[in-house]
Enzyme design. Structure first.
Site, PDB file in Angstrom:
ATOM      1  N   GLU A 418      13.031  -2.512 -11.240  1.00 12.97           N
ATOM      2  CA  GLU A 418      12.665  -1.361 -12.026  1.00 12.97           C
ATOM      3  C   GLU A 418      13.055  -0.267 -11.258  1.00 12.97           C
ATOM      4  OE1 GLU A 418       9.167  -2.037 -15.214  1.00 12.97           O
ATOM      5  OE2 GLU A 418       8.627  -1.879 -13.037  1.00 12.97           O
ATOM      6  N   GLU A 488       9.589 -11.024 -16.699  1.00 11.86           N
ATOM      7  CA  GLU A 488       8.354 -10.790 -16.758  1.00 11.86           C
ATOM      8  C   GLU A 488       7.576 -11.030 -18.154  1.00 11.86           C
ATOM      9  OE1 GLU A 488       6.717  -7.276 -15.107  1.00 11.86           O
ATOM     10  OE2 GLU A 488       8.033  -7.291 -13.414  1.00 11.86           O
TER      11      GLU A 488
END
Length: 957
Positions: A418, A488
Site C-alpha cells: 500500500e 489479503e
C-alpha cells in the site's frame, strides 16, 4: 572529546537511509567465530524532543546511574508502566502532519546506554562488527565515545565496523533512538507505532579471511530428480555437503541426485562453507521457482497458497519476539494446515525464516515499506514516486534481499504494501530481478503488473475472483498472462471471517487462482491490567483506529480463534466425502507434492452423536490430485433407532517435527439416515386458575401468556421473539466502504430496540396461543408473531410462526426466541461443535455430543460482540431443561444480555448476572468479512420472510 550542547539532528529528517553502516549481507550464525549478545538490561533516558539533550551521554565515564532500566530487545513505551509514553495505533493515517520529510518537534527520543565487558578471550585481531537487527525508527550509534553513524529502516539489519574501537574490559555502547524520522513516512504499516531497540544487538567477531557475504544457489530439476548447487562467496573457500558427497570450490556448480525442498516436504541438507578464516553452517534446500504457463510453479508443479499474513506481535513485548514464540507461530500454522506466510509488511526476525525453512512454509518476504497515509491527498508527494527517496527505497530492498537470500522457503520478494505506484518501486523491482532472478517479485499495488510477476489483489469479492479465474478481468496484456493471488482476504477481525469455504472453492476450481493469504495471524492486543487487552484509543491517542488492530486468527495469547479452526477445515489437504447410505467414501489428495503415505485413516459410526464403533480404514497412498473410492465396513448392529452418521478422519501416522502421531489433518462426516423429528401429540388442554394457566408441566401468566415454569424449573424471562445480535466487526463494516453495511442499517431501522405488543392470549381446547406484533419504534415494518403452546402432559411444544409486515429492505440479524433461566452452568448438546459456527463459518462444525459450561461457550473476542452460537443443534440440556428442535436450530447461552454485550468495549466490561440468557435461533445472518472486505454472500442472508419453527421442552430430572 567535546560534544555539541545543541546537537545536530538534521539526519532525522534526511531522506537518505543513513551513513556509516556496512553494505547488507547474508544473515547467518557462524560455527566458530565468536559472538557476544548485548541483549539484556540497558539504561534509558527519554526526552520529549530530538535535541533536548546533548551528546555527552555517549562519552566514556558518563554517569547514567539515575537513568531507568529497560530490557533490550524491547519498546520503551511498553515498559515502565507508562513512564516513557504510550503506544499509538493507526491503520493508515500518519500520527503526525504529512509534510515529508519533516516530523514534529515533539519527537520522543530514547538515549540508550549499555556497558559491557569484552570477554578476556575475545580475539585481538581487530575484526568485529556491531549488528542491530531492528530499531524503530531512526538510530544514531556511538561506541566508546566514537560515533559510528546513523540509520533508518526499522525492520532491517544494520552493521558497523567496530574492531579498532573495542577495548579490553569495559566498553560503552550508546544509541540515540528517535520515534519519528523521515523513515517513518516509509513505515505506515497498520500496526502500533512502538519506538525502541526491539530486535537483537550483537557483537560479532569477523576473523581475517572470513566471508563477508555468500549466496547459496540450489535449484532442482524435476525431470531428472537432480539438484544443482553453487555457492558464491566474496571470499574463496570450499563447500561440503556430507549427505550428498559434495566437496566443491565456491563459485563452481555441481549436480547430484537430491530430494527437493517444498513446504510439504522441507528437505534440508546440512553443509559447510569453509574459508581460510571461518566455517559457516549451511542449510540447503533444493527447489526451483518459475513463472511458467501463466502459473507460479515450484519444482515443476503449480502451487496453491493456503496462507496467512503475519505481523510480529507479543501482547507484552510488542514486536520483540523470542525464538520460542516464533516457533509457536510456525507450529500453530503447520497444525492448522497453512502452507504459506506473507511477512506483512516487513522482513521478519531472521530466525523466523529459519523456522519456515525447517518446518516447511512458502514465504512472501516483504520489504519494510508502506506509505499508505498519502492516500489522503491522492498520493501527492508520495515518496515512492519522488527520486530523492529512491536511494532509501533501494537500500531497503537490498537489506531485505541480501539478508534473506539463502532461505529456500522464500519464493517471492515483495516490494512492500500500500505505497501507491511510482518510479522508486520500479527501481526496486529492477534491482531485485537483477540480483535474484531465481525468485519472483510481488507487489499488490501494481494492478497493471508493470513491475511484478503475479497479479495480486486484496479483498476482491467472490464475484470478482471468479471473473479473474475465468480471465474475464481485462487489464494489460501482461496481467492477463499472469497468475492471481489474494495477498489479503478473509479479514479476521472479531467474529469471522465468513465465506472462506466459498473462496477456497474458487481457488481450487480455476487454475489461474493460486490461493491467498488471510489477514492476519494475530490480534495485536496489548496486555492491560484493567482492560484485559488494550487496542487503539485505550492510550489516549489523538488519532487512532480502535480495534482494527485486533484482526487475527489467533487471540493475543496465541489461542486459536474459531476463525483459525474454520480455516484449517477449509484448506485441509485431504478431501473426504461420502455417502453414508451405501457406505462409500471418496478420498482425494489435495497436496501439491506429498502423497498420503504419512497419514492413517480411521472411521467411526455414531448414533445420536455417540460413537458406537470405530476402526481403521485402508486408503492407498494417493499421489497429489489422485482420488480413490473406499468402502466402509458394514454398519454396526445397534438396537437404538436414533440418528446415524459416519465420521472419517485422516491422522498423522507417526510423530512429525510439528505435531504428534494422531494429530487430525482432515475429516469428513456424512449421514447414514434421516434424523427422527420430535413428535408429541397435543393431548393436554390449557387450564386457567386465577392469574395462572397450566398446560401439561408448564405454568403461564394468564394475562400475558408468558411462560413462568416448566416442571420444577423456573423461567426467569419468558421466551419471546428476538431478532437482534450484538453487531460483529464484520456487521459494522469499515467507514470507508460504500457497500451496504448491515450493522448500521439494522440500528437505523431500530432492530436493537424492538417493541412487543400483545394482541391476544387464547386458551383453546388443545393449545395456548399468544399473538403479538414485534416492531421497532418509529417504523412501519413489523413481525406478526404467534406462539402456540401444546403438550402431551409431560412435554411442552412451542411453535413460533412469524409473518413480516411492511417493506423489509434489509435482512434480519437473527430469528428465534430468547429466554432467561435463573440457574444454569453445565451444558450438553447434540449438534455442531465443539466451537461456534455461523451460516458462512460452519465448515469446521462437527456434529456430535458435546459438553461445556455456560462460560466455556463464550468466545473471548478482544472487542465483545456476537459469539458462541452452536449450529445444527438437535437438542440441548441446561438448567434442568432439555430442548429439542424441529428443525435443527442454533443455540447460544451467556450470563449477560445481548444489549450488555453490544455495549461492551472490552471483555472486562462484561459482568455475569443472575440470569443465563438463552437464544434458540431458527436462523442467523451470515458473518462475511466486511470489517475490511466483502460482506456475506447472498445465500447467507437471513431474509425477512414467513417462517415457522418449533421447540420441545422437558425437564431433565
Amino acid at each position: 572529546m567535546s560534544y555539541r550542547t545543541t546537537p545536530s539532528v538534521d539526519y532525522v529528517e534526511d531522506v537518505s537511509p543513513g551513513s556509516g553502516a556496512l553494505p547488507p549481507r547474508a544473515w547467518y550464525a557462524s560455527s566458530d567465530a565468536r559472538s557476544l549478545s548485548l541483549n539484556g538490561s540497558w539504561r534509558l533516558r527519554v526526552s520529549a524532543t530530538a535535541d533536548a539533550e546533548d551528546e555527552s551521554f555517549a562519552e566514556e565515564g558518563y554517569d547514567a546511574g539515575n537513568w531507568a532500566e529497560v530490557t533490550v530487545p524491547g519498546h520503551w513505551v511498553l515498559q515502565g508502566d507508562g513512564a516513557f509514553g504510550s503506544p499509538i495505533y493507526t491503520n493508515h493515517l500518519y500520527p503526525f502532519p504529512v509534510d515529508p520529510p519533516y516530523v514534529p518537534t515533539e519527537n520522543p527520543t530514547g538515549d540508550h546506554l549499555r556497558v559491557f565487558d569484552l570477554p578476556t578471550d575475545w580475539p585481538s585481531d581487530g575484526g568485529a562488527v556491531l549488528r542491530f537487527d531492528g530499531v524503530e525508527s531512526c538510530a544514531r550509534v556511538w561506541l566508546n565515545g566514537t560515533e559510528l553513524g546513523e540509520f533508518k529502516g526499522s525492520r532491517l539489519a544494520h552493521e558497523f565496523t567496530v574492531g579498532e574501537l573495542l577495548k579490553p574490559g569495559r566498553n560503552v555502547l550508546a544509541v540515540r533512538v528517535h520515534q519519528w524520522s523521515a523513515g517513518s513516512y516509509l513505515e505506515d504499516q497498520d500496526q502500533w507505532w512502538l519506538p525502541g531497540i526491539f530486535r537483537d544487538v550483537t557483537l560479532l567477531h569477523r576473523p581475517a579471511g572470513s566471508p563477508g557475504d555468500f549466496f547459496v544457489h540450489a535449484s532442482y530439476d524435476h525431470t531428472t530428480g537432480e539438484g544443482t548447487l553453487r555457492v558464491d562467496s566474496d571470499v574463496e573457500g570450499r563447500v561440503t555437503v556430507p549427505a550428498l558427497g559434495i566437496d566443491v570450490a565456491t563459485g563452481e556448480p555441481i549436480t547430484v541426485a537430491v530430494e527437493p525442498w517444498t513446504a510439504e516436504t522441507p528437505r534440508l541438507y546440512d553443509g559447510v562453507l569453509a574459508t581460510e578464516g571461518e566455517r559457516v553452517p549451511l542449510r540447503i534446500g533444493f527447489r526451483t521457482v518459475v513463472l511458467e504457463d501463466g502459473l507460479v510453479k515450484v519444482n515443476g508443479r503449480a502451487i496453491l497458497f493456503r496462507g496467512v499474513n503475519r505481523h510480529e506481535w507479543h501482547p507484552r513485548h510488542g514486536r520483540a519476539l523470542d525464538l520460542e514464540t516464533m516457533r509457536e507461530d510456525v507450529l500453530l500454522m503447520k497444525r492448522h494446515n497453512l502452507n504459506a506466510v506473507r511477512t506483512s509488511h516487513y522482513p521478519p526476525h531472521p530466525a523466523f525464516l529459519d523456522l519456515c525453512d525447517e518446518y516447511g512454509l512458502w514465504v512472501i518476504d516483504e520489504c519494510d515499506l508502506e506509505t499508505h497515509g498519502f492516500v489522503e491527498q491522492d498520493w501527492r508527494d508520495n515518496p515512492v514516486d519522488d527520486e530523492r527517496w529512491t536511494p532509501a527505497l533501494l537500500d531497503r530492498a537490498a537489506r531485505m534481499v541480501e539478508r534473506d537470500k539463502n532461505h529456500p522457503s522464500i519464493v517471492f520478494w515483495s516490494l512492500g504494501n500500500e505505497a501507491g505506484t511510482g518510479r522508486g518501486l520500479t527501481a526496486m523491482a529492477e534491482w531485485i530481478h537483477g540480483r535474484d532472478p531465481e525468485r519472483l517479485v510481488h507487489y499488490e499495488g501494481d494492478w497493471n503488473c508493470r513491475d511484478t510477476d503475479v497479479y495480486s489483489r486484496m479483498y476482491a469479492s467472490h464475484e470478482e475472483v471468479a471473473g479473474i479465474g475465468q480471465r474475464l478481468d481485462g487489464g494489460t496484456h501482461k496481467r492477463r498472462e499472469l497468475p492471481f493471488i489474494q495477498c489479503e482476504y478473509g479479514h479476521a477481525m472479531g467474529n469471522g471471517p465468513g465465506g472462506l469455504a466459498d473462496y477456497q472453492e474458487l481457488f481450487e476450481k480455476h487454475e489461474r487462482l493460486q490461493g491467498g493469504f488471510i489477514w492476519e495471524w494475530i490480534d495485536h492486543g496489548v496486555e492491560h491490567a484493567e482492560l484485559g487487552y488494550a487496542y487503539g484509543g485505550d492510550f489516549g491517542e489523538e488519532l487512532h483506529d480502535g480495534n482494527f488492530v485486533c484482526d487475527g486468527l489467533v487471540f493475543p495469547d496465541r489461542t486459536p480463534s474459531p476463525g483459525l479452526i474454520e480455516y484449517k477445515k477449509v484448506i485441509e489437504p485431504v478431501l473426504i466425502e461420502g455417502d453414508g447410505t451405501n457406505g462409500t467414501v471418496w478420498v482425494t489428495n489435495k497436496h501439491d507434492f506429498a502423497d498420503l503415505s504419512a497419514l492413517a485413516f480411521e472411521w467411526s459410526c455414531q448414533v445420536d452423536g455417540e460413537t458406537v464403533e470405530s476402526g481403521s480404514l485402508a486408503v492407498p497412498a494417493l499421489a497429489p490430485g489422485e482420488s480413490a473410492e473406499v468402502k466402509l465396513p458394514e454398519p454396526p448392529v445397534d438396537g437404538r433407532g436414533g440418528e446415524r452418521q459416519w465420521t472419517v478422519r485422516a491422522l498423522l501416522a507417526d510423530d512429525t517435527s510439528w505435531a504428534a502421531k494422531g494429530h487430525v489433518v482432515a475429516w469428513g462426516q456424512f449421514a447414514a439416515g434421516a434424523r427422527p423429528l420430535p413428535s408429541i401429540p397435543a393431548t393436554d388442554r390449557p387450564v386457567r386458575d386465577g392469574d395462572r394457566i397450566t398446560l401439561g408441566p408448564a405454568g403461564f401468566d394468564a394475562r400475558t401468556g408468558a411462560l413462568l415454569s416448566i416442571g420444577g424449573v423456573a423461567v426467569g424471562a419468558a421466551p419471546r421473539l428476538d431478532v437482534w445480535r450484538a453487531t460483529t466487526d464484520n456487521d459494522d463494516g469499515a467507514e470507508w466502504q460504500t457497500d451496504t453495511r448491515y450493522g448500521m442499517l439494522w440500528r437505523t431501522l431500530g432492530l436493537h430496540r424492538m417493541r412487543h405488543r400483545l394482541v391476544s392470549v387464547e386458551a383453546g381446547d388443545d393449545a395456548l396461543t399468544v399473538r403479538t406484533r414485534v416492531a421497532p419504534a418509529a417504523r412501519e415494518v413489523g413481525l406478526d408473531t404467534v406462539y402456540r403452546w401444546t403438550s402431551d402432559g409431560e412435554r411442552l411444544r412451542l411453535t413460533v410462526s412469524v409473518t413480516p409486515e411492511g417493506d423489509w429492505t434489509v435482512p434480519l440479524p437473527r430469528l428465534g426466541v430468547r429466554f432467561g433461566l435463573p440457574e444454569a452452568d453445565r451444558v450438553e448438546w447434540f449438534g455442531g461443535g465443539p466451537g461456534e459456527a455461523y451460516p458462512d463459518t460452519r465448515a469446521a462444525s462437527m456434529v456430535g455430543r458435546w459438553q461445556s459450561t455456560v462460560d466455556g461457550l463464550q468466545t473471548p473476542y478482544v472487542r465483545p460482540q456476537e459469539n458462541g452460537a452452536r449450529a445444527d443443534v438437535r437438542w440441548v440440556e441446561l438448567g434442568g431443561l432439555r430442548i429439542e428442535g424441529d428443525p435443527e436450530f442454533w443455540f447460544t447461552a451467556r450470563r449477560w444480555t445481548t444489549e450488555q454485550l453490544d455495549a461492551a468495549r472490552h471483555r472486562t466490561d462484561l459482568t455475569a448476572g443472575d440470569t443465563v440468557w438463552v437464544n434458540l435461533d431458527h436462523g442467523l445472518h451470515g458473518i462475511g468479512s466486511q470489517s475490511c472486505g466483502p460482506g456475506p454472500l447472498p445465500q447467507y442472508f437471513l431474509k425477512a420472510e414467513p417462517a415457522e419453527f418449533s421447540f420441545v421442552f422437558s425437564t431433565t430430572e
